[in-house]
Design an enzyme around this catalytic site. Structure first.
Site, mmCIF file in Angstrom:
data_model
loop_
_atom_site.group_PDB
_atom_site.id
_atom_site.type_symbol
_atom_site.label_atom_id
_atom_site.label_comp_id
_atom_site.label_asym_id
_atom_site.label_seq_id
_atom_site.Cartn_x
_atom_site.Cartn_y
_atom_site.Cartn_z
ATOM 1 N N GLY A 1 3.186 -1.068 4.149
ATOM 2 C CA GLY A 1 3.304 0.355 3.833
ATOM 3 C C GLY A 1 4.750 0.719 3.513
ATOM 4 N N GLY A 2 5.442 1.251 4.487
ATOM 5 C CA GLY A 2 6.796 1.791 4.304
ATOM 6 C C GLY A 2 7.763 0.859 3.590
ATOM 7 C CD GLU B 1 -3.118 -2.266 7.348
ATOM 8 O OE1 GLU B 1 -2.160 -2.584 6.647
ATOM 9 O OE2 GLU B 1 -3.602 -1.122 7.357
ATOM 10 C CG HIS C 1 -5.488 1.936 5.202
ATOM 11 N ND1 HIS C 1 -5.005 2.912 6.049
ATOM 12 C CD2 HIS C 1 -4.530 0.976 5.129
ATOM 13 C CE1 HIS C 1 -3.788 2.546 6.449
ATOM 14 N NE2 HIS C 1 -3.479 1.380 5.918
ATOM 15 C CB SER D 1 5.836 -1.980 11.784
ATOM 16 O OG SER D 1 5.471 -0.640 12.086
ATOM 17 N N GLY E 1 3.124 2.237 10.734
ATOM 18 C CA GLY E 1 4.093 3.316 10.596
ATOM 19 C C GLY E 1 4.821 3.673 11.880
ATOM 20 C CG ASN F 1 -1.687 1.254 1.421
ATOM 21 O OD1 ASN F 1 -1.764 2.071 0.507
ATOM 22 N ND2 ASN F 1 -2.279 1.437 2.597
ATOM 23 C CD1 TRP F 2 3.845 1.223 -2.638
ATOM 24 C CD2 TRP F 2 3.602 2.104 -4.680
ATOM 25 N NE1 TRP F 2 4.636 0.513 -3.497
ATOM 26 C CE2 TRP F 2 4.513 1.023 -4.757
ATOM 27 C CE3 TRP F 2 3.297 2.808 -5.848
ATOM 28 C CZ2 TRP F 2 5.114 0.634 -5.951
ATOM 29 C CZ3 TRP F 2 3.897 2.412 -7.046
ATOM 30 C CH2 TRP F 2 4.796 1.344 -7.099
ATOM 31 C CE LYS F 3 0.075 3.174 4.755
ATOM 32 N NZ LYS F 3 0.226 3.249 6.203
ATOM 33 C CD GLU G 1 -2.574 5.508 6.688
ATOM 34 O OE1 GLU G 1 -2.587 5.573 5.446
ATOM 35 O OE2 GLU G 1 -1.666 4.951 7.339
#
Ligand code: 13P
Length: 254
Positions: free
Chosen positions: A236-237, A169, A97, A215, A175, A11-13, A99
């Site tokens: 993510g990251g 999640e 998600h 993470s 993150g 997920n590149w956000k 967010e």
């Protein structure tokens, strides 16, 4: 026997432009060409979907979107429909998600509507659930997840369930560098599967893939994936760089 195919999605956000997405895919393709045991997905921003689909064509990399609206068209500024996503060639979509729940007013009801639109269009939905830190600390994790699953999956027939991927999640692990321990994640994944068995039936629950997100990185993907009820990751990251994402995937082969 576990027949669920491991699915790892990035997920590149709100990261990577279309040009950067193409450069990523070109570099990533040879790195994961042999990782055929794993279903590999990357989810760029809307403006990069078209270019990413073209760049990934003919490879084992699939492309997904990060959101979908439930109406076909109309006065919904800033939203995008299933047909519009399908036109770009994407095959997957992230729904609900944390967010989007936290910053954009997403609720279990809107998750449910988006999910139905995705299924009707033949997109593979990755439906996100998870508790915030205060909920975990006050022992509410299970009731929060039950509600999210019950409302989010409301009206979905059992025979559609195997098309749906659930992404667990824990919001406190996103993150933050704090990963749920593999044991803690497994316990919650098993709870999610039990809830699916209660809502549908055991056979159906056993077919649903449940991803872990929060993470996840090359150093912990192996031990997370080794857990019986963890069937993949939503990353993510660590999915923003071809080398770290490909290493995470290689380590995640069961
Ligand atoms: P991180 O891997 O950066 O913690 O993000 C997880 C996530 O939210 C994926 O959807």
């Amino acid at each position: 026997m576990n027949m669920r195919r491991t699915i790892i999605a990035g997920n590149w956000k709100m990261n990577l432009t279309a040009a950067e997405a193409v450069a990523f895919v070109e570099e990533f393709k040879p790195l994961v060409a042999d990782s055929t045991e794993v279903e590999i997905v990357v989810c760029p921003v809307f403006t990069a979907l078209d270019a990413a689909v073209k760049a990934a064509a003919g490879s084992n990399i699939k492309i997904g979107a990060q959101n979908i609206h439930w109406e076909e068209s109309g006065a919904f500024t800033g939203e995008i429909s299933a047909a519009m996503l399908k036109e770009t060639g994407v095959e997957y979509v992230i729904i609900g998600h944390s967010e989007r729940r936290q910053y954009f007013g997403e609720t279990d009801e809107t998750v449910n509507k988006r999910l139905k639109a995705a299924l009707a269009a033949g997109l593979v939905p990755m439906v996100c659930v998870g508790e915030v830190l205060a909920e975990r600390e006050s022992g509410k994790t299970e009731s929060v997840l039950s509600t999210q699953l019950q409302c989010g999956l409301n009206g979905i027939p059992a025979d559609e369930m195997e098309k749906i991927v659930i992404a667990y999640e824990p919001v406190w692990a996103i993150g933050t560098g704090k990963t749920a321990t593999p044991e803690m994640a497994e316990e919650t994944h098993a709870y999610i599967r039990k809830t699916l068995a209660d809502l549908f039936d055991r056979d159906t629950a056993d077919k649903v893939r449940i991803q872990y997100g929060g993470s996840m990185k090359p150093a912990n993907s192996a031990e997370l994936i080794a857990q019986p009820d963890i069937d993949g990751g939503l990353v993510g990251g660590a999915a923003l760089k071809p080398d770290s994402f490909s290493e995470l995937i290689k380590n995640a082969i069961k």
